[in-house]
Write a protein that holds these residues in place. Sequence first.
Motif, mmCIF file in Angstrom:
data_model
loop_
_atom_site.group_PDB
_atom_site.id
_atom_site.type_symbol
_atom_site.label_atom_id
_atom_site.label_comp_id
_atom_site.label_asym_id
_atom_site.label_seq_id
_atom_site.Cartn_x
_atom_site.Cartn_y
_atom_site.Cartn_z
ATOM 1 N N GLY A 1 34.917 28.542 25.048
ATOM 2 C CA GLY A 1 36.045 29.337 24.566
ATOM 3 C C GLY A 1 36.108 30.673 25.248
ATOM 4 O O GLY A 1 35.242 31.046 26.026
ATOM 5 N N GLY A 2 37.165 31.424 24.944
ATOM 6 C CA GLY A 2 37.349 32.750 25.523
ATOM 7 C C GLY A 2 38.695 32.876 26.188
ATOM 8 O O GLY A 2 39.365 33.879 26.039
ATOM 9 N N VAL A 3 39.076 31.841 26.956
ATOM 10 C CA VAL A 3 40.398 31.806 27.568
ATOM 11 C C VAL A 3 41.124 30.592 27.012
ATOM 12 O O VAL A 3 40.656 29.458 27.136
ATOM 13 N N GLU A 4 42.246 30.811 26.395
ATOM 14 C CA GLU A 4 42.947 29.756 25.664
ATOM 15 C C GLU A 4 43.365 28.619 26.583
ATOM 16 O O GLU A 4 43.923 28.823 27.664
ATOM 17 N N GLY A 5 43.074 27.383 26.135
ATOM 18 C CA GLY A 5 43.532 26.199 26.835
ATOM 19 C C GLY A 5 42.701 25.775 28.018
ATOM 20 O O GLY A 5 43.024 24.784 28.674
ATOM 21 N N ILE A 6 41.606 26.479 28.300
ATOM 22 C CA ILE A 6 40.825 26.169 29.493
ATOM 23 C C ILE A 6 39.568 25.370 29.177
ATOM 24 O O ILE A 6 38.856 24.924 30.079
ATOM 25 N N ASN B 1 47.281 31.092 32.211
ATOM 26 C CA ASN B 1 48.414 31.284 33.117
ATOM 27 C C ASN B 1 48.778 32.765 33.220
ATOM 28 O O ASN B 1 49.157 33.253 34.290
ATOM 29 N N THR B 2 48.650 33.476 32.094
ATOM 30 C CA THR B 2 48.914 34.915 32.118
ATOM 31 C C THR B 2 47.886 35.630 32.982
ATOM 32 O O THR B 2 48.228 36.490 33.804
ATOM 33 N N LEU B 3 46.607 35.289 32.816
ATOM 34 C CA LEU B 3 45.565 35.907 33.636
ATOM 35 C C LEU B 3 45.804 35.647 35.119
ATOM 36 O O LEU B 3 45.650 36.541 35.959
ATOM 37 N N THR B 4 46.165 34.417 35.443
ATOM 38 C CA THR B 4 46.430 34.073 36.846
ATOM 39 C C THR B 4 47.602 34.860 37.395
ATOM 40 O O THR B 4 47.561 35.377 38.517
ATOM 41 N N GLU B 5 48.656 34.977 36.598
ATOM 42 C CA GLU B 5 49.839 35.726 37.035
ATOM 43 C C GLU B 5 49.506 37.203 37.247
ATOM 44 O O GLU B 5 49.939 37.824 38.232
ATOM 45 N N LEU B 6 48.709 37.780 36.353
ATOM 46 C CA LEU B 6 48.304 39.179 36.503
ATOM 47 C C LEU B 6 47.433 39.356 37.748
ATOM 48 O O LEU B 6 47.592 40.331 38.496
ATOM 49 N N ALA B 7 46.503 38.436 37.953
ATOM 50 C CA ALA B 7 45.615 38.533 39.116
ATOM 51 C C ALA B 7 46.396 38.426 40.419
ATOM 52 O O ALA B 7 46.130 39.154 41.383
ATOM 53 N N HIS B 8 47.373 37.523 40.467
ATOM 54 C CA HIS B 8 48.189 37.373 41.672
ATOM 55 C C HIS B 8 48.992 38.646 41.945
ATOM 56 O O HIS B 8 49.128 39.074 43.103
ATOM 57 N N ALA B 9 49.532 39.245 40.907
ATOM 58 C CA ALA B 9 50.297 40.482 41.087
ATOM 59 C C ALA B 9 49.405 41.608 41.606
ATOM 60 O O ALA B 9 49.825 42.411 42.441
ATOM 61 N N CYS B 10 48.164 41.679 41.101
ATOM 62 C CA CYS B 10 47.213 42.675 41.618
ATOM 63 C C CYS B 10 46.914 42.417 43.092
ATOM 64 O O CYS B 10 46.903 43.340 43.913
ATOM 65 N N ARG C 1 43.891 46.273 38.735
ATOM 66 C CA ARG C 1 42.740 45.404 38.531
ATOM 67 C C ARG C 1 42.734 44.850 37.105
ATOM 68 O O ARG C 1 43.251 45.451 36.177
ATOM 69 N N LEU C 2 42.091 43.684 36.961
ATOM 70 C CA LEU C 2 41.762 43.136 35.655
ATOM 71 C C LEU C 2 40.309 43.462 35.345
ATOM 72 O O LEU C 2 39.439 43.311 36.203
ATOM 73 N N ARG D 1 47.732 53.392 32.936
ATOM 74 C CA ARG D 1 47.617 52.850 31.600
ATOM 75 C C ARG D 1 46.679 51.637 31.611
ATOM 76 O O ARG D 1 46.487 50.983 32.633
ATOM 77 N N THR D 2 46.115 51.357 30.428
ATOM 78 C CA THR D 2 45.276 50.175 30.242
ATOM 79 C C THR D 2 45.930 49.294 29.194
ATOM 80 O O THR D 2 46.265 49.766 28.106
ATOM 81 N N TYR D 3 46.120 47.997 29.507
ATOM 82 C CA TYR D 3 46.822 47.083 28.622
ATOM 83 C C TYR D 3 45.920 45.902 28.257
ATOM 84 O O TYR D 3 45.235 45.352 29.129
ATOM 85 N N ARG D 4 45.932 45.520 26.995
ATOM 86 C CA ARG D 4 45.231 44.325 26.558
ATOM 87 C C ARG D 4 45.986 43.104 27.080
ATOM 88 O O ARG D 4 47.186 42.927 26.806
ATOM 89 N N ALA D 5 45.285 42.220 27.802
ATOM 90 C CA ALA D 5 45.951 41.077 28.411
ATOM 91 C C ALA D 5 46.500 40.108 27.377
ATOM 92 O O ALA D 5 47.526 39.457 27.614
ATOM 93 N N ASP D 6 45.854 39.994 26.210
ATOM 94 C CA ASP D 6 46.345 39.066 25.197
ATOM 95 C C ASP D 6 47.608 39.567 24.521
ATOM 96 O O ASP D 6 48.256 38.822 23.774
#
Length: 344
Positions: free
Chosen positions: A92-97, A141-150, A176-177, A197-202
């Motif tokens: 667990g930790g990342v939803e759906g993985i 998918n959100t983490l991947t999208e954020l990483a690609h944008a970085c 960065r993430l 700014r710092t944003y919570r990814a969830d």
Amino acid sequence: MLETSARLLRLLSLLQSHREWTGAELAGRLDVTARTVRRDIDRLRELGYPVHSAPGTAGGYRLGAGAELPPLLLDDDEAVAVAVGLRTAAAGGVEGIEETSVRALAKLEQVLPHRLQRRVGALNAFTVPMFGAGGPRVDPNTLTELAHACRDCHRLRFDYTSHDGTLSRRTVEPHRLVCARRHWYLVAWDVDRADWRTYRADRITPTPPHGPRFTPRTPPAEDLAAYVSHGISTRAYAQQATVLVHASREQAAERIGPAAGTLEAVDAQRCLLHTGAHSLDVMVVHLVMTGFDFEVREPPELLSRVREIRDRLSRALAAAPAAAPPPGGADRTRGTRSGSSGES
């Protein structure tokens, strides 16, 4: 033939471990001629590995991304690290993985040499994960999208839900993430607020299309992990304090996590804790619960609250009734113990 195959595997391993190699560097590593390197590169391409090359003295060979994932070569430590990481993700930790991680782990463990199976098995058998206690779960998918944008330096647009449920639209330049325990954070330059700014990814819901590209800015700190820790444990709160803790930084870190404050070493026996809380009373409780002696450096209001709570506790102790003797008296207690001992 065996020698050629072994050399191809060695060449593939080199290409996977370095961003770019010149022909001369590869020839030196493999102890062959540059012509042999070119032939081996062609063989890898025939096998489906996308090896890119640039001509000229400044050119070289680089393994790129293809239409399909080719086999990867891992050394012993890398294989163990991947196996342990997949098992952690499966818990667990990342939803759906979780299911995907289990499938990948099964494939990896099937081909692990016996010596590595023993290492991974020992880690799994004698490690107890504690993932079932809840916590935010992030869409992969959100983490991947954020990483690609970085990575691609693309402006990112998303809806953000704050801790109090307020929804806002953000446009940022992602940098960065950062992963802290079970939380993922995005460090980014907020375009509208003209500040980092710092944003919570969830709490992020991407709203593509993204873009355009931007020129990366100088990050807000060299140590982004410490920057995020300070933001979520101190800057986010109205009440902030600096406290001298009578413990080494390493000892304090065992009880004070990144969400509770940032630690700065003073000497081998002391460290500074920078922390925050919604109220001074809550801060005093947290400091006492660390189990360490401490000295308040700032603000002076916190020291006043410590004195007030100390006096309140002293009055509570003074008003408490004297401890009553155990039922039956001391003689009966000793007799009971003696009888129990005799029966055994």
